[in-house]
Design a protein around this motif. Structure first.
Motif, PDB file in Angstrom:
ATOM      1  N   GLN A  19       0.837  -1.188   0.000  1.00  0.00           N
ATOM      2  CA  GLN A  19       0.000   0.000   0.000  1.00  0.00           C
ATOM      3  C   GLN A  19       0.874   1.241   0.000  1.00  0.00           C
ATOM      4  O   GLN A  19       1.794   1.365   0.800  1.00  0.00           O
ATOM      5  N   THR A  20       0.601   2.133  -0.927  1.00  0.00           N
ATOM      6  CA  THR A  20       1.325   3.393  -0.995  1.00  0.00           C
ATOM      7  C   THR A  20       0.385   4.526  -0.620  1.00  0.00           C
ATOM      8  O   THR A  20      -0.716   4.637  -1.169  1.00  0.00           O
ATOM      9  N   ARG A  21       0.839   5.349   0.321  1.00  0.00           N
ATOM     10  CA  ARG A  21       0.031   6.481   0.770  1.00  0.00           C
ATOM     11  C   ARG A  21       0.871   7.756   0.749  1.00  0.00           C
ATOM     12  O   ARG A  21       2.077   7.725   0.978  1.00  0.00           O
ATOM     13  N   PHE A  22       0.196   8.858   0.496  1.00  0.00           N
ATOM     14  CA  PHE A  22       0.828  10.169   0.516  1.00  0.00           C
ATOM     15  C   PHE A  22       0.302  10.948   1.709  1.00  0.00           C
ATOM     16  O   PHE A  22      -0.772  10.657   2.236  1.00  0.00           O
ATOM     17  N   GLY A  23       1.077  11.941   2.143  1.00  0.00           N
ATOM     18  CA  GLY A  23       0.642  12.709   3.301  1.00  0.00           C
ATOM     19  C   GLY A  23       1.348  14.044   3.415  1.00  0.00           C
ATOM     20  O   GLY A  23       2.246  14.376   2.631  1.00  0.00           O
ATOM     21  N   VAL A  24       0.918  14.806   4.395  1.00  0.00           N
ATOM     22  CA  VAL A  24       1.523  16.100   4.710  1.00  0.00           C
ATOM     23  C   VAL A  24       1.808  16.139   6.205  1.00  0.00           C
ATOM     24  O   VAL A  24       1.186  15.407   6.995  1.00  0.00           O
ATOM     25  N   LYS A  25       2.751  16.992   6.619  1.00  0.00           N
ATOM     26  CA  LYS A  25       3.113  17.074   8.026  1.00  0.00           C
ATOM     27  C   LYS A  25       3.723  18.435   8.320  1.00  0.00           C
ATOM     28  O   LYS A  25       4.144  19.159   7.407  1.00  0.00           O
ATOM     29  N   GLY A  26       3.795  18.770   9.596  1.00  0.00           N
ATOM     30  CA  GLY A  26       4.416  20.028   9.996  1.00  0.00           C
ATOM     31  C   GLY A  26       4.432  20.140  11.508  1.00  0.00           C
ATOM     32  O   GLY A  26       3.751  19.392  12.212  1.00  0.00           O
ATOM     33  N   LYS A  64       3.969   0.576   2.173  1.00  0.00           N
ATOM     34  CA  LYS A  64       3.908  -0.539   3.115  1.00  0.00           C
ATOM     35  C   LYS A  64       4.025  -1.856   2.356  1.00  0.00           C
ATOM     36  O   LYS A  64       3.283  -2.114   1.413  1.00  0.00           O
ATOM     37  N   PHE A  65       4.961  -2.685   2.796  1.00  0.00           N
ATOM     38  CA  PHE A  65       5.127  -3.999   2.196  1.00  0.00           C
ATOM     39  C   PHE A  65       4.139  -5.001   2.782  1.00  0.00           C
ATOM     40  O   PHE A  65       3.692  -5.918   2.108  1.00  0.00           O
ATOM     41  N   ASN A  66       3.841  -4.822   4.055  1.00  0.00           N
ATOM     42  CA  ASN A  66       2.844  -5.640   4.735  1.00  0.00           C
ATOM     43  C   ASN A  66       2.376  -4.844   5.954  1.00  0.00           C
ATOM     44  O   ASN A  66       2.607  -3.636   6.040  1.00  0.00           O
ATOM     45  N   ASN A  67       1.736  -5.493   6.905  1.00  0.00           N
ATOM     46  CA  ASN A  67       1.199  -4.790   8.073  1.00  0.00           C
ATOM     47  C   ASN A  67       2.282  -4.309   9.039  1.00  0.00           C
ATOM     48  O   ASN A  67       1.993  -3.498   9.923  1.00  0.00           O
ATOM     49  N   GLU A  68       3.517  -4.797   8.883  1.00  0.00           N
ATOM     50  CA  GLU A  68       4.560  -4.463   9.849  1.00  0.00           C
ATOM     51  C   GLU A  68       5.689  -3.605   9.278  1.00  0.00           C
ATOM     52  O   GLU A  68       6.261  -2.781   9.999  1.00  0.00           O
ATOM     53  N   PHE A  69       6.021  -3.783   8.001  1.00  0.00           N
ATOM     54  CA  PHE A  69       7.210  -3.127   7.461  1.00  0.00           C
ATOM     55  C   PHE A  69       6.849  -2.174   6.323  1.00  0.00           C
ATOM     56  O   PHE A  69       5.979  -2.459   5.502  1.00  0.00           O
ATOM     57  N   ALA A  70       7.573  -1.044   6.299  1.00  0.00           N
ATOM     58  CA  ALA A  70       7.328  -0.028   5.273  1.00  0.00           C
ATOM     59  C   ALA A  70       8.587   0.804   5.083  1.00  0.00           C
ATOM     60  O   ALA A  70       9.529   0.752   5.881  1.00  0.00           O
ATOM     61  N   ILE A  71       8.594   1.575   4.015  1.00  0.00           N
ATOM     62  CA  ILE A  71       9.647   2.559   3.772  1.00  0.00           C
ATOM     63  C   ILE A  71       8.972   3.890   3.493  1.00  0.00           C
ATOM     64  O   ILE A  71       7.875   3.928   2.909  1.00  0.00           O
ATOM     65  N   GLN A  72       9.593   4.972   3.953  1.00  0.00           N
ATOM     66  CA  GLN A  72       8.968   6.284   3.807  1.00  0.00           C
ATOM     67  C   GLN A  72       9.997   7.320   3.377  1.00  0.00           C
ATOM     68  O   GLN A  72      11.107   7.377   3.916  1.00  0.00           O
ATOM     69  N   GLY A  73       9.640   8.121   2.394  1.00  0.00           N
ATOM     70  CA  GLY A  73      10.463   9.236   1.955  1.00  0.00           C
ATOM     71  C   GLY A  73       9.731  10.545   2.208  1.00  0.00           C
ATOM     72  O   GLY A  73       8.494  10.601   2.137  1.00  0.00           O
ATOM     73  N   GLU A  74      10.485  11.602   2.516  1.00  0.00           N
ATOM     74  CA  GLU A  74       9.875  12.884   2.838  1.00  0.00           C
ATOM     75  C   GLU A  74      10.633  14.027   2.174  1.00  0.00           C
ATOM     76  O   GLU A  74      11.808  13.893   1.824  1.00  0.00           O
ATOM     77  N   ILE A 102      16.306  22.620   3.111  1.00  0.00           N
ATOM     78  CA  ILE A 102      15.478  21.563   2.524  1.00  0.00           C
ATOM     79  C   ILE A 102      16.003  20.246   3.080  1.00  0.00           C
ATOM     80  O   ILE A 102      17.184  19.924   2.895  1.00  0.00           O
ATOM     81  N   VAL A 103      15.165  19.511   3.776  1.00  0.00           N
ATOM     82  CA  VAL A 103      15.573  18.256   4.414  1.00  0.00           C
ATOM     83  C   VAL A 103      14.875  17.090   3.711  1.00  0.00           C
ATOM     84  O   VAL A 103      13.643  17.120   3.526  1.00  0.00           O
ATOM     85  N   ILE A 104      15.654  16.094   3.317  1.00  0.00           N
ATOM     86  CA  ILE A 104      15.112  14.917   2.626  1.00  0.00           C
ATOM     87  C   ILE A 104      15.446  13.673   3.449  1.00  0.00           C
ATOM     88  O   ILE A 104      16.554  13.142   3.362  1.00  0.00           O
ATOM     89  N   PRO A 105      14.518  13.199   4.297  1.00  0.00           N
ATOM     90  CA  PRO A 105      14.746  11.981   5.088  1.00  0.00           C
ATOM     91  C   PRO A 105      14.148  10.746   4.393  1.00  0.00           C
ATOM     92  O   PRO A 105      13.101  10.830   3.755  1.00  0.00           O
ATOM     93  N   VAL A 106      14.815   9.613   4.553  1.00  0.00           N
ATOM     94  CA  VAL A 106      14.298   8.323   4.084  1.00  0.00           C
ATOM     95  C   VAL A 106      14.430   7.339   5.239  1.00  0.00           C
ATOM     96  O   VAL A 106      15.513   7.176   5.801  1.00  0.00           O
ATOM     97  N   SER A 107      13.323   6.688   5.590  1.00  0.00           N
ATOM     98  CA  SER A 107      13.341   5.828   6.775  1.00  0.00           C
ATOM     99  C   SER A 107      12.771   4.448   6.492  1.00  0.00           C
ATOM    100  O   SER A 107      11.876   4.280   5.659  1.00  0.00           O
TER     101      SER A 107
END
Length: 217
Positions: A19-26, A64-74, A102-107
């Protein structure tokens, strides 16, 4: 043929569950510059590096690869920096460094529960601009002299710092309701921000971020 069918079924199952989701934060950012010596004293003049409040806003994409593991870029725009306080007798000079980045984190992310995500990863920070504000306490300063000092420090920072630095971060977020979440993380710089260091001088930046965000379905 059985192997081919099995591999095809596994690929279909993985695709259905990814599952791929997009979002905003601050939110709020508290940053601090660190060097070889964070506190100095010379001929009665005392100086120390302090933290500075700021903000950050950004966007994210999570896979999200499954219910437990995912990767996120910002991709974030953050007002970071720090402060230096110098005391001369009863006079205190405060230099506030506002370093917009400009901060680019990948987790990599692990969901301990469906609501609680724990993550860590690298980031790169790119310089956009630097502004300096000088404040004087305990004496009346000459506005022209203060302005000249601010311009001098801004030039030193803009010319003397690298265009980018990198580091690591770790944190956690918690889903409150549907896609709404709260987030907290700590980032610490690994690279020396000074372009041409003299006598092995170093400058790095650490920052804490606390905020809210929303992930769209």
């Amino acid at each position: 043929m059985k192997k081919i069918l099995l591999i095809g079924a596994l690929a279909l199952f993985t695709g259905m569950n990814a599952q791929t989701r997009f979002g905003v934060k601050g939110g709020y950012a508290l940053s601090k510059l660190t060097g070889n010596e964070n506190d100095i004293e010379l001929d009665g003049i005392k100086g120390s590096l302090k933290s500075k409040s700021g903000f950050y806003i950004g966007a994210l994409v999570e896979h999200k690869f499954n219910n437990e593991f995912a990767i996120q870029g910002e991709l974030e725009y953050a007002g970071l920096g720090g402060k230096a306080e110098v005391g001369i007798g009863s006079i205190t000079v405060t230099e506030k460094f506002k370093m917009n980045r400009i901060v680019i984190p990948v987790s990599a992310r692990y969901y301990a529960t469906p609501e609680l995500g724990i993550y860590a990863g690298p980031y790169i920070s790119i310089k956009t601009s630097t502004k300096v504000k000088v404040e004087l306490e305990g004496a009346v300063g000459n506005p022209a002299s203060i302005n000249a000092a601010e311009q001098f420090l801004e030039k030193q920072f803009n010319d003397g710092l690298k265009s980018a630095d990198f580091g690591l971060f770790f944190g956690a977020d918690y889903n409150i309701y549907k896609g709404l979440f709260v987030d907290a993380r700590y980032s610490f710089g690994l690279s020396n921000m000074i372009k041409d260091p003299v006598n092995d001088e170093k400058m790095k930046m650490n920052f804490l971020q606390i905020g809210v965000g929303y992930k769209f379905k």
